[in-house]
Design a protein around this motif. Structure first.
Motif, short mmCIF file in Angstrom:
data_model
loop_
_atom_site.label_atom_id
_atom_site.label_comp_id
_atom_site.label_asym_id
_atom_site.label_seq_id
_atom_site.Cartn_x
_atom_site.Cartn_y
_atom_site.Cartn_z
N PRO A 39 0.83 -1.21 0.00
CA PRO A 39 0.00 0.00 0.00
C PRO A 39 0.86 1.25 0.00
N SER A 40 0.31 2.36 -0.49
CA SER A 40 1.08 3.61 -0.44
C SER A 40 0.78 4.39 0.83
N LEU A 41 -0.25 3.96 1.58
CA LEU A 41 -0.59 4.65 2.84
C LEU A 41 -0.92 3.63 3.91
N LEU A 42 -0.32 3.85 5.07
CA LEU A 42 -0.61 3.03 6.24
C LEU A 42 -1.20 3.93 7.31
N ILE A 43 -2.34 3.56 7.84
CA ILE A 43 -2.93 4.31 8.95
C ILE A 43 -2.80 3.45 10.20
N ALA A 44 -2.06 3.95 11.17
CA ALA A 44 -1.84 3.19 12.40
C ALA A 44 -2.54 3.93 13.54
#
Ligand code: ADP
Ligand code: MG
Length: 329
Positions: free
Chosen positions: A173-178
């Motif tokens: 993925p190009s974005l990780l939301i943690a």
């Protein structure tokens, strides 16, 4: 450079019996490719609802009431559920506070971690398990070939979170939301997971939104930070600017609650004075006024907008008028 993600004036409402909560209230925020952006604020300030709005995973009573969420130029709100499912499986990954609730107890870990690859990359079972073994190695799970055959309950909390991160990263993925990825973990494990996220960002260039109630974590991880209070962004800027000279009294108070700026992520924070507002009955004027040591008359009457102050943005009449928060730095 085009933004990877752009929240424009996002409003997310939650309908309750007694009224409507503006959980995300006119939030605008951008993330560029490879960047790490922190969202920080007390419990109930709207951090998770912001993330869940991006993912379109709101609770039943919640809805996006306005604004746009543009990812690679497309408004996520306008995608079909199938298209959104594909975005969630391949382009934006989210990891949560408690990895036990997000891993299915009845499946072997390797099978689960390989699932996005079978669904979205059409891998067969064997290839997906081999890929899971490689992913386990990347995220520092020792003895990967044996570990993929185990069930989630055979993993420690830290190893489960690593497995969740492996699954999130499987499709590149190009974005990780943690979302508070370390809150449920022991202190030494917290630091290891943050280190892993930092290394993955460096090695793979995955942009990261890191949600935390801890400014100490932001200091060690984030290029930029948005500070949320009562569903609104009250201050936003580079981490350096915001830490060196906070321009909102809420940020100022949070920073004062950190024992030392170079504090380890696990050092306990002193809570700031007063309590978070009742989201159904917000005060007139600035929502932070009842707890603010700097408030002036105007703060109880009119709500400030988020405006440029020095090199960041701040939603505060006091600093917008050019007054400094004494002792802030
Ligand atoms: P944070 O992640 O910053 O702790 P949230 O985004 O979870 O805060 O919550 C923002 C606001 O939305 C809170 O005031 C909370 O009361 C409300 N809220 C969150 N989840 C729900 C829910 N499932 N049902 C009703 N209200 C909720
Ligand atoms: Mg939350």
């Amino acid at each position: 450079m085009a933004h990877l993600l752009e929240l424009e004036d996002v409003q997310t409402h939650i309908a309750l019996k007694d009224g409507v909560i503006r959980a995300v209230d006119h939030v605008s925020l951008t993330i560029d490719p490879g960047e790490t952006v922190g969202i920080v604020g007390e419990s109930g300030s709207g951090k998770s609802m912001t993330a869940l709005s991006i993912m379109r995973l709101l609770p039943r009573a919640g809805r996006i009431a306005g604004g746009a969420i543009k990812f690679k130029g497309r408004d996520l709100a306008e995608l079909s559920e199938d298209e959104m499912e594909s975005v969630r499986g391949t382009e934006i990954a989210m990891i949560f506070q408690d990895p036990m609730t997000s891993l299915n107890p009845v499946y072997r870990s390797g099978w689960q971690v390989g699932e996005p690859l079978r669904i979205h990359r059409h891998m067969d079972r064997g290839a997906s398990i081999e890929a899971a073994i490689d992913l386990f190695k990347k995220v520092g799970i020792p003895d990967a070939r044996r570990r993929v055959t185990q069930f989630p309950h055979q993993f420690s909390g830290g190893m489960r979170q690593r497995a969740m991160i492996a699954m999130g990263l499987s499709t590149g993925p190009s974005l990780l939301i943690a979302d508070e990825p370390t809150t449920a973990l022991d202190v030494t494990i917290q630091a290891q997971i943050l280190e892993l996220l930092r290394n993955l960002n460096r090695d793979y260039g995955t942009a990261t939104i890191l949600i935390t109630h801890n400014l100490g974590v932001v200091a060690g991880m984030c290029d930029r930070v948005a500070v949320m209070y009562a569903g609104r962004v009250v201050e936003q800027g580079t981490t350096d600017d915001v830490f060196e000279h906070p321009e909102h009294p809420y940020t100022w108070s949070l920073l004062r609650s950190i024992p030392r700026l170079d504090a380890e992520a696990h050092e306990p924070l002193k809570p700031i004075a007063g309590s978070p507002p009742d989201m159904l009955h917000l005060p007139e004027g600035c929502t932070f006024r009842p707890r603010c040591p700097f408030a002036i008359d105007r703060c109880g009457v009119e709500e400030p907008e988020l405006e440029p102050v020095r090199s960041q943005l701040s939603r505060c009449w006091v600093t917008q008028a050019g007054r400094s928060l004494d002792g802030a730095s």
